[in-house]
Design a protein around this motif. Structure first.
Motif, short mmCIF file in Angstrom:
data_model
loop_
_atom_site.label_atom_id
_atom_site.label_comp_id
_atom_site.label_asym_id
_atom_site.label_seq_id
_atom_site.Cartn_x
_atom_site.Cartn_y
_atom_site.Cartn_z
N GLY A 120 -4.86 -1.24 1.26
CA GLY A 120 -5.59 -0.55 0.21
C GLY A 120 -6.27 -1.58 -0.66
N ALA A 121 -7.57 -1.39 -0.91
CA ALA A 121 -8.31 -2.35 -1.72
C ALA A 121 -8.00 -2.13 -3.20
CB ALA A 121 -9.81 -2.19 -1.48
N GLY A 122 -7.86 -3.24 -3.93
CA GLY A 122 -7.69 -3.17 -5.38
C GLY A 122 -6.45 -2.42 -5.82
N ALA A 123 -6.64 -1.58 -6.84
CA ALA A 123 -5.50 -0.91 -7.49
C ALA A 123 -4.76 0.03 -6.56
CB ALA A 123 -6.01 -0.14 -8.71
N SER A 124 -5.35 0.40 -5.42
CA SER A 124 -4.69 1.35 -4.50
C SER A 124 -3.69 0.67 -3.57
CB SER A 124 -5.75 2.04 -3.62
OG SER A 124 -6.23 1.13 -2.62
N GLN A 125 -3.61 -0.67 -3.64
CA GLN A 125 -2.87 -1.43 -2.62
C GLN A 125 -1.44 -0.93 -2.39
OE1 GLN A 125 -1.55 -5.65 -3.38
NE2 GLN A 125 -2.87 -6.10 -1.62
N LEU A 126 -0.64 -0.89 -3.43
CA LEU A 126 0.78 -0.55 -3.23
C LEU A 126 0.99 0.94 -2.98
CD1 LEU A 126 2.39 -3.02 -5.77
CD2 LEU A 126 2.37 -3.16 -3.28
N ARG A 127 0.11 1.78 -3.52
CA ARG A 127 0.24 3.23 -3.27
C ARG A 127 -0.03 3.52 -1.80
NH1 ARG A 127 -3.75 6.67 -3.27
NH2 ARG A 127 -5.20 5.48 -4.59
N ILE A 128 -1.05 2.88 -1.24
CA ILE A 128 -1.37 3.07 0.18
C ILE A 128 -0.23 2.52 1.04
CG2 ILE A 128 -2.93 2.31 2.02
CD1 ILE A 128 -4.45 4.25 0.36
N ALA A 129 0.32 1.36 0.64
CA ALA A 129 1.42 0.75 1.40
C ALA A 129 2.64 1.66 1.41
CB ALA A 129 1.77 -0.61 0.80
N ALA A 130 2.94 2.27 0.27
CA ALA A 130 4.11 3.16 0.18
C ALA A 130 3.94 4.35 1.11
CB ALA A 130 4.28 3.63 -1.26
#
Ligand SMILES: C[C@H](N)CC(=O)CC(=O)O
Ligand SMILES: [Zn+2]
Length: 307
Positions: free
Chosen positions: A237-247
């Motif tokens: 996930g690019a930028g601020a979405s990185q960890l939400r997408i990973a989860a």
């Protein structure tokens, strides 16, 4: 196909510097060979099984795809970690494919990225946020993406596959949209690539698919339909979405990619001080889900890397 417990190990790929962010955006973005080595080894230490690498000019931080630029840090990383090396063939989206493929062709890594389609690649919107730049090229580079098409024609894709495949290199297939999954299915149908396909779904690049949970589900459902058990899914996930997408990916049985190439943040409004910061955060999420992080050798087995 991979059976038993090993398949539930989650592979963490870490992309340490890339060619998207520019030095003035964060003092922690690795630029010099020493900084790239330190950040990569820190990420491996924290749990990354695969290290995705780009090179930069040490003075200006400008993306540099010359093999000698990679030679300034690759040997030191390889001798200091068991993590698998993944060399970019994307380089900077402004580069020609002949230039982009050179480092992977020369260093014959276990993994190389392969961008499976052309897209608009917008970074100019970042100029709304970043006003001061240390180097003149930074503003021009971002502004020029207003008219940029990151070119990856079928001829380009075939060229990279043919140039690298005799080296035993396997690919991280960067899919920025649903059509790219069909492009991958097409080159697979033509026998240009062997399963298992390491599919890296890219969310949140302006020009590609968004970061909504429905976008993630749409990518996964389409990949499941096209590739069945012949693929290993990962997301970035690019930028601020990185960890939400990973989860979401880890919860869905997928693998994850983090690192300062993809995001400069470690939580809301907090700059990551290293890629390892993000590896530690995503590891907490993975283990919080009752899952385990794959070791480099487990990742090699899951992805059928040459080792
Ligand atoms: C969005 C990422 N920059 C995808 C990437 O890492 C491309 C590559 O290096 O070939
Ligand atoms: Zn990259």
């Amino acid at each position: 196909s991979v059976t038993g417990s090993i398949s539930r190990k989650v592979i963490i790929t870490c992309a340490v510097t890339g060619a998207i962010h520019t030095p003035s955006m964060s003092p922690h973005l690795p630029v010099t060979a020493d900084e790239i080595v330190a950040d990569a080894l820190g990420a491996a230490e924290a749990g990354a099984a695969i290290l995705h690498l780009h090179a930069r000019d040490p003075q200006t931080g400008r993306p540099d795809q010359r093999p000698e630029a990679f030679a300034s840090f690759l040997p030191r990383i390889k001798q200091a970690t068991a993590a698998a090396i993944n060399i970019t063939t994307g380089g900077s989206p402004f580069m020609k494919v002949e230039e982009r493929v050179l480092p992977a062709a020369m260093f014959k890594p276990e993994v190389a990225s392969l961008n499976v389609g052309s897209i608009n690649f917008g970074l100019y919107q970042l100029l709304d946020k970043y006003k001061e730049f240390k180097h003149d090229w930074e503003r021009d580079y971002l502004e020029a993406t207003r008219d940029l098409v990151f070119r990856n024609s079928f001829k380009d894709i075939e060229y990279i596959l043919k140039t690298c495949s005799d080296n035993g290199t396997r690919f991280e297939f960067e899919c920025y949209d649903i059509g790219h999954l069909y492009n991958l299915a097409h080159v697979a149908d033509r026998g240009l690539v062997e399963p298992p396909f390491f599919v890296q779904s890219v969310f949140g690049i302006l020009g590609g698919i968004g970061t909504h949970p429905e976008d993630v589900m749409h990518m996964k459902r389409t990949a499941d339909r096209l590739f069945g058990t012949d693929y290993r899914w990962s997301t970035l996930g690019a930028g601020a979405s990185q960890l939400r997408i990973a989860a979401q990916s880890a919860a869905l049985g997928g693998n994850v990619r983090v690192g300062l190439e993809d995001s400069l943040w470690a939580g809301k409004g907090r700059l990551a001080t290293s890629s390892a910061d993000q590896v530690r955060m995503v590891r907490k999420i993975i283990e919080g889900l009752g899952l385990e992080v794959a070791s480099p050798d487990e990742a090699r087995s899951i992805l059928s890397l040459k080792g």
